[in-house]
Design an enzyme around this catalytic site. Structure first.
Site, short mmCIF file in Angstrom:
data_model
loop_
_atom_site.label_atom_id
_atom_site.label_comp_id
_atom_site.label_asym_id
_atom_site.label_seq_id
_atom_site.Cartn_x
_atom_site.Cartn_y
_atom_site.Cartn_z
N MET A 22 14.96 86.15 37.56
CA MET A 22 14.37 87.44 37.23
C MET A 22 13.51 87.34 35.97
O MET A 22 13.65 88.13 35.05
CB MET A 22 15.48 88.48 37.04
CG MET A 22 16.11 88.95 38.34
SD MET A 22 14.97 89.97 39.30
CE MET A 22 15.80 89.96 40.90
N HIS A 139 12.35 86.74 30.36
CA HIS A 139 13.23 87.40 31.32
C HIS A 139 12.86 88.87 31.45
O HIS A 139 12.51 89.53 30.48
CB HIS A 139 14.68 87.27 30.88
CG HIS A 139 15.65 87.47 32.00
ND1 HIS A 139 16.17 88.69 32.34
CD2 HIS A 139 16.15 86.59 32.90
CE1 HIS A 139 16.98 88.56 33.38
NE2 HIS A 139 16.98 87.28 33.75
N HIS A 140 12.95 89.36 32.67
CA HIS A 140 12.61 90.75 32.97
C HIS A 140 13.48 91.72 32.17
O HIS A 140 13.12 92.87 31.96
CB HIS A 140 12.80 90.99 34.46
CG HIS A 140 11.68 91.77 35.08
ND1 HIS A 140 11.11 92.85 34.46
CD2 HIS A 140 11.02 91.62 36.25
CE1 HIS A 140 10.15 93.34 35.24
NE2 HIS A 140 10.08 92.60 36.32
N SER A 141 14.66 91.24 31.72
CA SER A 141 15.51 92.14 30.93
C SER A 141 14.95 92.33 29.52
O SER A 141 15.30 93.29 28.84
CB SER A 141 16.93 91.60 30.85
OG SER A 141 16.93 90.32 30.24
N MET A 142 14.08 91.41 29.07
CA MET A 142 13.47 91.56 27.74
C MET A 142 12.22 92.43 27.80
O MET A 142 12.03 93.34 27.02
CB MET A 142 13.11 90.19 27.16
CG MET A 142 14.21 89.53 26.37
SD MET A 142 13.67 87.90 25.76
CE MET A 142 12.50 88.37 24.45
#
Lengths: 459, 459
Positions: A22, A139-142
């Site tokens: 991701m 990362h897509h979470s960042m």
């Protein structure tokens, strides 16, 4: 102590498997300053590594702790190791764009180390044309893809003579916002709750989503099964190329379409040729999900940088039609209807649509959770506005920037475009197993641009 | 149809996580034939890729099917994609061994794609000294580390003039056997059942194992906690270097020790210096688990190629002693007692010990399953016999071969040595986060070799 992480960000950590990394990526090409060569550009990055400075955004890591009942949060990485994150690469000879794309495909395939801040910067030498490349993976979470591109742009300057500019990981300006201009972590209100409800995947939301996305056009209710809408594997294939925005703009003008319509028509013709060659063209047209701005219908295509693309339209690509001009008209009409329908939506409907536009993984979950096998759309085509002017990093001219996105189960191909100065770059990211010979799509995009010029009488 | 997979092989698939990739690797250095350069070696590999030939061993993939009740099995990969497996790499300038080790560390960190046959061959150009390198990565479920090395050797010839030799992935000779000379998949009897019981982690087996491994020496019951015996992360650090076997043999003779004792004493002194520098040397000596041959006590060290190392000895490394000669004597005495104790073991005890020697992951599971936090040993040091003669591939001389192994939770550092012609290569594989500055250990190994020469009066 853990700092809280937004539900949207957590989803990208929870949803990640070895088949579904991701992270998003960006490939950038630099022309060394006059009198310097590619290794001088590298030396500037090396100096920044030796300097060791890193901004808080790039030194925090994700962690799930017992004290937060298993929720993900952020904490500083106390043994931060810059050399793990900034990596020196070289292309095998002859160092053409072909070798560069092969390297980026591989770099984009491997998982980030979850014990560390979720980014890598790859410095790439050995291009035969004397340029220097960087591939940035985050990362897509960042951050999401758009923010990642903007992040890279923030390290740049319009002034070719500016020097002593920091490396991207040392930038201390405000944290990048998500693509929609909304940082969910900052939002105590409706949007965050909306995203949470979506993550909960309640049937009510799914019905709403279906209505929102498909209500405006009878055709889009019938997205065909295609080779792109299957489970995927972990390895990636990436291809990218740029075309002159002027050429695309001339077609749009003559065809009475928006610039984004023409981009979609290019994709349509190229996908048609690609699928025909593989004997895999569905009889009914492919449907693309296209994130658009809700503010002005043209801005997302024109790259004004201020367009907050929080809506999404399902676009009939007209891939069943064998005339380029007809495909452009079909795309234009479908996008018009979609945008009109979007303007008539309720706030909650827009919320649902925007959550999906923000994070396709939500959609995957929703579809999977409800056993829906039939794709709502066949692929996502995004057009992300980039900077208008030539940009420089310590005198090295940014020569091109290509986005690498996130294929997911059921969405094996992603097309993301971004404008920079007078060019529009197409980044094609696919599952290596599902989408063979991705470079062929670049050839077909080029063919289709010429076909659209002929069809609209501009060439 | 799925072909059955042995329980031991399945364990490496079941036990794998993103923090614990379960593949082994081998780094090989080639000297191009006279009048040729590194790119000519590459061209030979390229021709083999273009040829497209691949042996069945390298075109089967692992799959878990409903029809086999979730058991892992092998099946041919019908869309086998050789270009995914054979990859062209280049070193950034200046292309020293330092850059080569950094690249191998990274290549060894990423997971193999489980949808495909579980191997990758990396071709590496750009070494400043004109050599060409290959890094071969294969999943532990296909072959173990020793077999992987032997597999690489099978592609080679003693004849520098031999040409038209196939690439390793096209070799059609019999499948490699596991390190112990036993292919578990072929064994219907006791060993396979033994491995199964171990995988079941019954307390009885664990008790047996403890008794077998630690009964012979009061010291080894007290392996200290050390920085190596902690949970690990996904990124790896690799370092490798070779030393003359003659130098090691002279020390062994003068010190009345085996060659393997001297190798262990080198490790002991180097580990002591490394831990001292980090302020992390335990007061009591580190304990190494050392796989040994049960047939002749000397063969595993001398590289006779026929030594079936199916036993394991716990060795007191004497890292608390500050004299190199004393450390050698301590190691020698501990190894002697261990081997004597091994000779007195029952068949079942040997079975338990050999299963652990074959697959450290079994041990990890056993310890974890029984909440045992205290390490039984601090690290594994293997010495794998390699070929005595100079070997060639299509005229390119094999110049060195370095094994890359599998760190696991609680075993953050692994030392594997292998002999080739007149040199002994040390391969150090560690968790990047847990084991910093692994290259320092190479320096300390070199220092210790000199110290042992002084201590035994040979220099």
């Amino acid at each position: 102590m853990l700092l809280p992480m937004s539900p949207t960000s957590s989803m990208f950590l929870l949803g990640e498997t070895r088949e579904h990394p991701m992270h998003v990526g960006g490939l950038q090409l630099f022309q060394p300053p006059d009198g310097a060569d590619a290794l001088d550009v590298r030396a500037m990055f090396e100096a920044a590594v030796a300097d060791g400075d890193v901004a808080p955004l790039f030194s925090k890591r994700a962690r799930r702790a017992l004290t937060t009942f298993g929720q993900w949060g952020w904490e500083p990485d106390r043994s931060f190791d810059l050399e793990h994150h900034v990596r020196f690469n070289a292309l095998p000879r002859p160092g053409r764009v072909l070798e560069l794309l092969a390297l980026c495909s591989r770099l984009h395939s491997s998982l980030l180390d979850r014990h560390r801040p979720l980014w890598e910067m790859h410095l790439i030498e050995g291009l035969e044309d004397g340029r220097y490349a960087t591939y940035f993976k985050v990362h897509h979470s960042m951050v999401d893809g758009v923010s990642a591109l903007r992040l890279m742009q923030r390290m740049l300057s319009e002034d070719p003579d500016e020097r002593h500019m920091p490396a991207p990981w040392a930038l201390r300006s405000p944290a990048p916002r998500r693509a929609d201009g909304v940082d969910v972590a900052q939002l105590p209100g409706a949007l965050a709750r909306g995203a949470l409800e979506l993550a909960g995947a309640t049937p009510a939301i799914l019905r709403l989503l279906n209505r929102s996305l498909s209500g405006h056009d009878e055709v889009v209710a019938a997205a065909p099964k295609s080779m792109f809408n299957v489970p995927i594997t972990g390895a990636r294939r990436f291809a990218g190329q740029s075309w002159s925005i002027d050429r695309i703009r001339r077609i749009s003008k003559a065809g009475e379409a928006t610039l984004n319509d023409t981009v979609l028509a290019m994709c349509s013709g190229a996908l048609r040729s690609y699928l025909l060659e593989l004997g895999a063209l569905p009889d009914v047209p492919l449907i693309a999900m296209v994130p658009v701005s809700l503010h002005t219908s043209e801005s997302s295509a024109e790259g004004d940088g201020g367009g907050n693309a929080i809506g999404a339209v399902l676009c009939n690509l007209g891939t069943h039609l064998d005339d380029a001009g007809e495909r452009l008209r079909t795309v234009h009409a479908s996008m018009q209807r979609g945008k009109e329908s979007l303007q008539g939506m309720s706030q909650l409907q827009i919320l649902a649509v925007s959550a999906v536009a923000m994070s396709p993984v939500v959609l995957e979950w929703l579809l999977r959770a409800h056993g829906r096998m039939r794709p709502v759309f066949n692929l996502i085509i995004s057009n992300v506005p980039g900077p208008h002017s030539q940009l420089y990093w310590n005198g090295a001219r940014l020569d091109g920037v290509y986005p690498l996105s996130v294929p997911i189960d059921g969405q094996a191909l992603n097309i993301t475009c971004t404008s920079y100065a007078d060019e529009l770059a197409f980044g094609l990211t696919g599952c290596r197993r599902t989408v063979p010979h991705l470079q062929r799509l670049l050839t077909f995009l080029d063919d289709e641009l010429a076909a659209l010029e002929r069809a609209t009488g501009v060439a």
